[in-house]
Design a protein around this motif. Structure first.
Motif, PDB file in Angstrom:
ATOM      1  N   ALA A 196       0.833  -1.206   0.000  1.00  0.00           N
ATOM      2  CA  ALA A 196       0.000   0.000   0.000  1.00  0.00           C
ATOM      3  C   ALA A 196       0.868   1.257   0.000  1.00  0.00           C
ATOM      4  O   ALA A 196       1.886   1.324   0.680  1.00  0.00           O
ATOM      5  N   THR A 197       0.446   2.232  -0.772  1.00  0.00           N
ATOM      6  CA  THR A 197       1.148   3.495  -0.882  1.00  0.00           C
ATOM      7  C   THR A 197       0.178   4.628  -0.583  1.00  0.00           C
ATOM      8  O   THR A 197      -0.861   4.743  -1.222  1.00  0.00           O
ATOM      9  N   THR A 198       0.487   5.458   0.392  1.00  0.00           N
ATOM     10  CA  THR A 198      -0.360   6.596   0.739  1.00  0.00           C
ATOM     11  C   THR A 198      -0.246   7.649  -0.355  1.00  0.00           C
ATOM     12  O   THR A 198       0.852   7.975  -0.802  1.00  0.00           O
ATOM     13  N   THR A 199      -1.394   8.187  -0.778  1.00  0.00           N
ATOM     14  CA  THR A 199      -1.389   9.130  -1.892  1.00  0.00           C
ATOM     15  C   THR A 199      -1.816  10.547  -1.504  1.00  0.00           C
ATOM     16  O   THR A 199      -1.945  11.392  -2.369  1.00  0.00           O
ATOM     17  N   ASP A 200      -2.047  10.794  -0.221  1.00  0.00           N
ATOM     18  CA  ASP A 200      -2.361  12.152   0.214  1.00  0.00           C
ATOM     19  C   ASP A 200      -1.611  12.475   1.503  1.00  0.00           C
ATOM     20  O   ASP A 200      -1.101  11.590   2.176  1.00  0.00           O
ATOM     21  N   THR A 201      -1.530  13.737   1.836  1.00  0.00           N
ATOM     22  CA  THR A 201      -0.751  14.145   3.001  1.00  0.00           C
ATOM     23  C   THR A 201      -1.410  13.794   4.328  1.00  0.00           C
ATOM     24  O   THR A 201      -0.744  13.741   5.352  1.00  0.00           O
ATOM     25  N   LEU A 202      -2.706  13.527   4.313  1.00  0.00           N
ATOM     26  CA  LEU A 202      -3.405  13.177   5.550  1.00  0.00           C
ATOM     27  C   LEU A 202      -3.391  11.671   5.826  1.00  0.00           C
ATOM     28  O   LEU A 202      -3.821  11.230   6.883  1.00  0.00           O
ATOM     29  N   GLY A 203      -2.925  10.899   4.865  1.00  0.00           N
ATOM     30  CA  GLY A 203      -2.857   9.448   5.050  1.00  0.00           C
ATOM     31  C   GLY A 203      -4.205   8.756   4.948  1.00  0.00           C
ATOM     32  O   GLY A 203      -4.368   7.637   5.412  1.00  0.00           O
ATOM     33  N   LYS A 204      -5.176   9.404   4.302  1.00  0.00           N
ATOM     34  CA  LYS A 204      -6.517   8.814   4.194  1.00  0.00           C
ATOM     35  C   LYS A 204      -6.752   8.108   2.869  1.00  0.00           C
ATOM     36  O   LYS A 204      -7.668   7.316   2.761  1.00  0.00           O
ATOM     37  N   SER A 205      -5.953   8.410   1.865  1.00  0.00           N
ATOM     38  CA  SER A 205      -6.105   7.775   0.558  1.00  0.00           C
ATOM     39  C   SER A 205      -4.859   6.969   0.242  1.00  0.00           C
ATOM     40  O   SER A 205      -3.739   7.406   0.488  1.00  0.00           O
ATOM     41  N   SER A 206      -5.070   5.800  -0.311  1.00  0.00           N
ATOM     42  CA  SER A 206      -3.915   4.986  -0.684  1.00  0.00           C
ATOM     43  C   SER A 206      -4.232   4.167  -1.923  1.00  0.00           C
ATOM     44  O   SER A 206      -5.389   3.942  -2.268  1.00  0.00           O
ATOM     45  N   LEU A 207      -3.189   3.754  -2.586  1.00  0.00           N
ATOM     46  CA  LEU A 207      -3.265   2.854  -3.735  1.00  0.00           C
ATOM     47  C   LEU A 207      -2.523   1.580  -3.368  1.00  0.00           C
ATOM     48  O   LEU A 207      -1.704   1.563  -2.455  1.00  0.00           O
ATOM     49  N   HIS A 208      -2.804   0.535  -4.100  1.00  0.00           N
ATOM     50  CA  HIS A 208      -2.165  -0.753  -3.841  1.00  0.00           C
ATOM     51  C   HIS A 208      -1.497  -1.260  -5.124  1.00  0.00           C
ATOM     52  O   HIS A 208      -2.023  -2.143  -5.787  1.00  0.00           O
ATOM     53  N   PRO A 209      -0.348  -0.693  -5.459  1.00  0.00           N
ATOM     54  CA  PRO A 209       0.332  -1.137  -6.678  1.00  0.00           C
ATOM     55  C   PRO A 209       0.816  -2.574  -6.544  1.00  0.00           C
ATOM     56  O   PRO A 209       1.092  -3.063  -5.450  1.00  0.00           O
ATOM     57  N   ILE A 210       0.899  -3.248  -7.673  1.00  0.00           N
ATOM     58  CA  ILE A 210       1.386  -4.626  -7.704  1.00  0.00           C
ATOM     59  C   ILE A 210       2.792  -4.610  -8.294  1.00  0.00           C
ATOM     60  O   ILE A 210       3.034  -4.010  -9.342  1.00  0.00           O
ATOM     61  N   TYR A 211       3.697  -5.267  -7.601  1.00  0.00           N
ATOM     62  CA  TYR A 211       5.082  -5.364  -8.033  1.00  0.00           C
ATOM     63  C   TYR A 211       5.391  -6.783  -8.481  1.00  0.00           C
ATOM     64  O   TYR A 211       4.764  -7.742  -8.031  1.00  0.00           O
ATOM     65  N   GLN A 240       9.767  -4.706 -10.322  1.00  0.00           N
ATOM     66  CA  GLN A 240       9.136  -3.888 -11.341  1.00  0.00           C
ATOM     67  C   GLN A 240       7.714  -3.564 -10.924  1.00  0.00           C
ATOM     68  O   GLN A 240       6.997  -4.428 -10.430  1.00  0.00           O
ATOM     69  N   LEU A 241       7.317  -2.326 -11.152  1.00  0.00           N
ATOM     70  CA  LEU A 241       5.944  -1.923 -10.915  1.00  0.00           C
ATOM     71  C   LEU A 241       5.108  -2.445 -12.086  1.00  0.00           C
ATOM     72  O   LEU A 241       5.429  -2.197 -13.238  1.00  0.00           O
TER      73      LEU A 241
END
Length: 129
Positions: free
Chosen positions: A94-109, A127-128
């Motif tokens: 999981a990668t946080t995508t906002d400064t408040l830590g409320k939104s995240s994405l789940h990239p697959i490597y 590799q992403l």
């Protein structure tokens, strides 16, 4: 993703769902492109493991790497002597995508189990997707 202009990261976009007039997309890169990039790195190539190793520490079986596992031994026996096993690892972080830590994405490597653990932990050994 659409604004990224990096030739190595050419992604496709696919609409997986439309809900309440909102389209939801997945951005992806074919897994074979990820594997090709990993295998084109000469620093990774010189450390690849393709054969089963019966690792022991003080006369006890050691499972430090994937190629020391019994599954690798069985798989190796089931294929031609001229073929090799390519162990593909897919994982998400999981990668946080906002400064408040409320939104995240789940990239697959993507990485390869043929790369020793110490080497697989380096940035260029994944590799992403």
């Amino acid at each position: 993703m659409d604004k990224m202009n990096i030739s190595q990261l050419s992604y496709s976009k696919y609409c997986v769902l439309t809900h309440n007039s909102q389209d939801y997309f997945v951005h992806y890169r074919p897994i074979k492109n990820c594997i090709k990039n990993l295998l084109s790195n000469p620093d990774i190539l010189k450390n690849l493991m393709f054969r089963y190793e019966n690792s022991k520490i003080e006369d006890e079986k050691s499972y430090g790497e994937q190629n020391s596992g019994n599954w690798w031994k069985r798989a190796e026996r089931s294929i031609s002597n001229h073929a090799n096993i390519l162990s593909i690892i897919l994982y998400s972080d999981a990668t946080t995508t906002d400064t408040l830590g409320k939104s995240s994405l789940h990239p697959i490597y993507v990485s390869l189990g043929n790369i020793p653990t110490w080497r697989r932990n380096k940035e260029d050994a994944k590799q992403l997707n």
